[in-house]
Scaffold this motif. Sequence first.
Motif, PDB file in Angstrom:
ATOM      1  N   VAL A   1     -31.486   1.052  -6.547  1.00 55.68           N
ATOM      2  CA  VAL A   1     -32.433  -0.441  -6.727  1.00 55.68           C
ATOM      3  C   VAL A   1     -31.612  -1.361  -5.079  1.00 55.68           C
ATOM      4  O   VAL A   1     -33.390  -1.256  -4.429  1.00 55.68           O
ATOM      5  CB  VAL A   1     -31.647  -1.462  -7.844  1.00 55.68           C
ATOM      6  CG1 VAL A   1     -32.425  -2.809  -7.290  1.00 55.68           C
ATOM      7  CG2 VAL A   1     -31.700  -0.556  -8.891  1.00 55.68           C
ATOM      8  N   GLN A   2     -30.873  -1.023  -4.169  1.00 56.79           N
ATOM      9  CA  GLN A   2     -30.646  -1.486  -3.173  1.00 56.79           C
ATOM     10  C   GLN A   2     -31.157  -0.802  -2.431  1.00 56.79           C
ATOM     11  O   GLN A   2     -30.853  -1.439  -1.129  1.00 56.79           O
ATOM     12  CB  GLN A   2     -29.197  -1.795  -3.157  1.00 56.79           C
ATOM     13  CG  GLN A   2     -28.510  -3.056  -4.520  1.00 56.79           C
ATOM     14  CD  GLN A   2     -29.322  -4.582  -3.913  1.00 56.79           C
ATOM     15  OE1 GLN A   2     -29.656  -4.899  -2.910  1.00 56.79           O
ATOM     16  NE2 GLN A   2     -30.698  -4.727  -5.465  1.00 56.79           N
ATOM     17  N   ALA A   3     -30.671   0.785  -1.996  1.00 59.21           N
ATOM     18  CA  ALA A   3     -31.166   1.291  -0.988  1.00 59.21           C
ATOM     19  C   ALA A   3     -31.586   2.468  -0.566  1.00 59.21           C
ATOM     20  O   ALA A   3     -31.917   3.481  -0.450  1.00 59.21           O
ATOM     21  CB  ALA A   3     -28.987   1.800  -0.110  1.00 59.21           C
ATOM     22  N   GLY A   4     -32.433   2.957  -2.063  1.00 60.23           N
ATOM     23  CA  GLY A   4     -33.684   3.210  -1.814  1.00 60.23           C
ATOM     24  C   GLY A   4     -33.275   4.423  -2.667  1.00 60.23           C
ATOM     25  O   GLY A   4     -32.473   4.855  -3.115  1.00 60.23           O
ATOM     26  N   GLU A   5     -34.221   5.471  -2.160  1.00 62.13           N
ATOM     27  CA  GLU A   5     -33.952   7.216  -2.727  1.00 62.13           C
ATOM     28  C   GLU A   5     -32.688   7.752  -1.433  1.00 62.13           C
ATOM     29  O   GLU A   5     -32.838   7.497  -0.444  1.00 62.13           O
ATOM     30  CB  GLU A   5     -34.982   7.871  -2.351  1.00 62.13           C
ATOM     31  CG  GLU A   5     -34.724   9.500  -3.146  1.00 62.13           C
ATOM     32  CD  GLU A   5     -36.272  10.553  -3.078  1.00 62.13           C
ATOM     33  OE1 GLU A   5     -36.210  11.476  -3.309  1.00 62.13           O
ATOM     34  OE2 GLU A   5     -37.212   9.760  -3.116  1.00 62.13           O
TER      35      GLU A   5
ATOM     36  N   GLY B   1     -30.190  13.235   4.659  1.00 61.20           N
ATOM     37  CA  GLY B   1     -29.927  12.754   3.128  1.00 61.20           C
ATOM     38  C   GLY B   1     -28.246  12.783   3.165  1.00 61.20           C
ATOM     39  O   GLY B   1     -28.133  11.448   2.246  1.00 61.20           O
ATOM     40  N   ARG B   2     -27.487  13.707   2.696  1.00 63.41           N
ATOM     41  CA  ARG B   2     -26.348  13.973   2.950  1.00 63.41           C
ATOM     42  C   ARG B   2     -25.318  13.182   4.134  1.00 63.41           C
ATOM     43  O   ARG B   2     -23.946  12.553   2.784  1.00 63.41           O
ATOM     44  CB  ARG B   2     -26.013  15.197   2.256  1.00 63.41           C
ATOM     45  CG  ARG B   2     -26.527  15.883   1.440  1.00 63.41           C
ATOM     46  CD  ARG B   2     -25.373  17.041   0.956  1.00 63.41           C
ATOM     47  NE  ARG B   2     -26.320  18.561   2.691  1.00 63.41           N
ATOM     48  CZ  ARG B   2     -27.342  19.141   2.554  1.00 63.41           C
ATOM     49  NH1 ARG B   2     -27.978  19.377   1.501  1.00 63.41           N
ATOM     50  NH2 ARG B   2     -27.605  20.092   3.900  1.00 63.41           N
TER      51      ARG B   2
ATOM     52  N   LEU C   1     -22.094   6.019   3.178  1.00 62.83           N
ATOM     53  CA  LEU C   1     -22.536   5.433   2.223  1.00 62.83           C
ATOM     54  C   LEU C   1     -21.080   4.819   1.475  1.00 62.83           C
ATOM     55  O   LEU C   1     -20.698   3.785   1.717  1.00 62.83           O
ATOM     56  CB  LEU C   1     -23.470   4.904   1.600  1.00 62.83           C
ATOM     57  CG  LEU C   1     -25.514   4.401   2.049  1.00 62.83           C
ATOM     58  CD1 LEU C   1     -25.549   5.006   0.832  1.00 62.83           C
ATOM     59  CD2 LEU C   1     -25.165   3.153   2.558  1.00 62.83           C
ATOM     60  N   GLY C   2     -20.972   6.757   1.534  1.00 65.05           N
ATOM     61  CA  GLY C   2     -19.716   6.530   0.558  1.00 65.05           C
ATOM     62  C   GLY C   2     -18.203   5.555   1.237  1.00 65.05           C
ATOM     63  O   GLY C   2     -17.462   5.504   0.635  1.00 65.05           O
TER      64      GLY C   2
ATOM     65  N   TRP D   1     -27.825   1.184  -9.308  1.00 65.78           N
ATOM     66  CA  TRP D   1     -28.379  -0.053  -8.428  1.00 65.78           C
ATOM     67  C   TRP D   1     -27.967  -0.178  -7.381  1.00 65.78           C
ATOM     68  O   TRP D   1     -28.285  -0.313  -6.341  1.00 65.78           O
ATOM     69  CB  TRP D   1     -26.639  -1.620  -9.371  1.00 65.78           C
ATOM     70  CG  TRP D   1     -27.610  -2.782  -8.733  1.00 65.78           C
ATOM     71  CD1 TRP D   1     -28.807  -3.010  -9.155  1.00 65.78           C
ATOM     72  CD2 TRP D   1     -27.200  -3.574  -8.074  1.00 65.78           C
ATOM     73  NE1 TRP D   1     -29.154  -3.916  -8.739  1.00 65.78           N
ATOM     74  CE2 TRP D   1     -27.885  -4.107  -7.749  1.00 65.78           C
ATOM     75  CE3 TRP D   1     -26.111  -3.517  -7.322  1.00 65.78           C
ATOM     76  CZ2 TRP D   1     -27.975  -6.069  -6.986  1.00 65.78           C
ATOM     77  CZ3 TRP D   1     -25.460  -4.850  -6.381  1.00 65.78           C
ATOM     78  CH2 TRP D   1     -26.673  -5.432  -5.818  1.00 65.78           C
ATOM     79  N   HIS D   2     -26.619   0.587  -7.061  1.00 66.76           N
ATOM     80  CA  HIS D   2     -26.256   1.496  -5.655  1.00 66.76           C
ATOM     81  C   HIS D   2     -25.369   2.443  -5.466  1.00 66.76           C
ATOM     82  O   HIS D   2     -24.771   2.347  -6.680  1.00 66.76           O
ATOM     83  CB  HIS D   2     -26.293  -0.011  -5.055  1.00 66.76           C
ATOM     84  CG  HIS D   2     -25.669   0.040  -3.306  1.00 66.76           C
ATOM     85  ND1 HIS D   2     -24.598   0.786  -2.806  1.00 66.76           N
ATOM     86  CD2 HIS D   2     -26.264  -0.679  -2.359  1.00 66.76           C
ATOM     87  CE1 HIS D   2     -24.215   0.510  -1.236  1.00 66.76           C
ATOM     88  NE2 HIS D   2     -25.050  -0.309  -0.903  1.00 66.76           N
ATOM     89  N   THR D   3     -25.593   2.624  -3.931  1.00 61.07           N
ATOM     90  CA  THR D   3     -24.445   4.391  -4.399  1.00 61.07           C
ATOM     91  C   THR D   3     -23.541   3.918  -4.755  1.00 61.07           C
ATOM     92  O   THR D   3     -22.477   5.072  -5.006  1.00 61.07           O
ATOM     93  CB  THR D   3     -24.693   4.654  -2.915  1.00 61.07           C
ATOM     94  OG1 THR D   3     -24.187   3.707  -1.718  1.00 61.07           O
ATOM     95  CG2 THR D   3     -26.403   5.520  -2.302  1.00 61.07           C
ATOM     96  N   ASP D   4     -22.789   2.948  -4.378  1.00 60.64           N
ATOM     97  CA  ASP D   4     -21.060   2.698  -4.150  1.00 60.64           C
ATOM     98  C   ASP D   4     -20.715   2.484  -5.894  1.00 60.64           C
ATOM     99  O   ASP D   4     -19.888   2.499  -6.296  1.00 60.64           O
ATOM    100  CB  ASP D   4     -20.714   0.891  -3.393  1.00 60.64           C
ATOM    101  CG  ASP D   4     -20.931  -0.139  -4.121  1.00 60.64           C
ATOM    102  OD1 ASP D   4     -22.475  -0.242  -5.100  1.00 60.64           O
ATOM    103  OD2 ASP D   4     -21.081  -1.237  -3.701  1.00 60.64           O
TER     104      ASP D   4
END
Length: 505
Positions: A116-120, A128-129, A135-136, A87-90
């Motif tokens: 779902v919330q932050a895309g790919e 990307g990393r 985000l982390g 759903w989200h990275t968190d």
Amino acid sequence: MRTTKNPAGQRTRAVIYCRISQDRTGAGLGVDRQRIDCEALAERNGWDVVEVYVDNDVSAYSGKKRKDYQRMLADLEDGTATVVVVWHTDRLHRSPTELERYIDLCEQRGVSTHTVQAGELDLATPSGRMTARILGAVARQESEHKGHRVARARMQKAMAGEWGGGIRPFGWGLPTGETKTVVDRKTGEEVEAPVLDMNKAVPEEAAAIEKGHETLLAGQSLKSWVRWLADKGFLTPRGNPIGHVEARDMLLRPRNAGIAVYKGEEVGTGLWERLVPVEKHRAVVAILKDPNRRTSPGSTPKWLGSLIYRCGIDGCTATTRVTKAGGSKRPGYRCLTNHGGARRADKVDEYVVDLVVERLSRPDAADLLAPGPDDLNVTGLQQESEAIRRRLTDLAALFGAGQISMVQFTEGSDVARAQLEGANQQLARAATRDPLVSLVGAPDVRKAWNGLELEQQRGTLRALLDVTIRPARPGRMPDGSYFDYRAIEIRWKRQGALGPSSRSV
């Protein structure tokens, strides 16, 4: 770009991971909503969902092991899927260490992550990393701030003597007459539940807590109170039977005496109703934490001296138990280490009881009673305890503000804690009941002794004398019997116990 098939024409295999940090209702509705959104994302992209992993009521920040997350990593290592939907990275990580391990695995196995919330998140590229790490870091900062806010709020409530939340404590939570809508933990359905006032005592449970204190102060065991609770049908606030551990924890709670606690430290007086006086609480805590009185919650002793009489063989200081070991036809006291012989249990107990009854039947038996609480200023001791606790709080504030050094804080705290322990011990003495009270002055001491429960008799024995069983002499004794009474060594504990007519051996 949609990735629905791999080069061989097969549909892409995906897995879904759902997690919620805190599920207050136990219904799992939070993770259900995450799963529905993740399944919709997989459906839009034409992915086959081969597994759904769920960690309910588990915080990623706390460091607590997440079983399904670990299972997902193992499956990805084995090539179960090439897409992770979350759903989200968190929901995946709030620890940089966990994130780096996840990135390494995704690079090695060609796994992509879609949210779902932050895309790919394309973890195969530096950008990307970097995005995943940013985000982390943001998620971890949010967790740390939340943790500080929660801790601060709990501390403020404790200092103000307010209820800090959590499971309803046994003894409090009187219904107010109002109701609120909650989610049933078992069915997941919304139901009406009573609103409870955590400052108001539940009369039946409050009486049970008071009964527990009276039981221990009367010289009986914790197990006898556990049996009483079971006979009366009492359960824990969660609806479970009250065992030895739960009962002990209930009686050790400072809340029973109206004492507010934060992180194990007493910080003041609570706003809730007090179930027992402070001095009774201190006395019961002293009993439960006394290593000399602590016993196993196993089988109940059936003999007066079990685990009390000491073995006197070759300087052994172990206690004895009653057994028929060694082919004996009669129960006998034998050392817990099983060395030496056994002494007939009925004969030893009969001899010890005769000594106790004879001594307590004498006119000067009142001299054996321990000093009473009349000489104690209970109110003054309580005020002294409160003043010392405030001094500890002030010391912590001064140290936190940098106005005193660590050495000064440590030395001041050590002195204050030692003084507090002394005051608490005096308060405990004010409520401690001498087990000899019911026997001294009785018209018929033996009849009064026989009217006591075994636990009360054992409490009297502990208070009055030490018994050591020495090796017996072989053959017939001068009185014609084969039992060597002189091998039963008695040491009276109370001052004034010995006298001209005492039968010490």
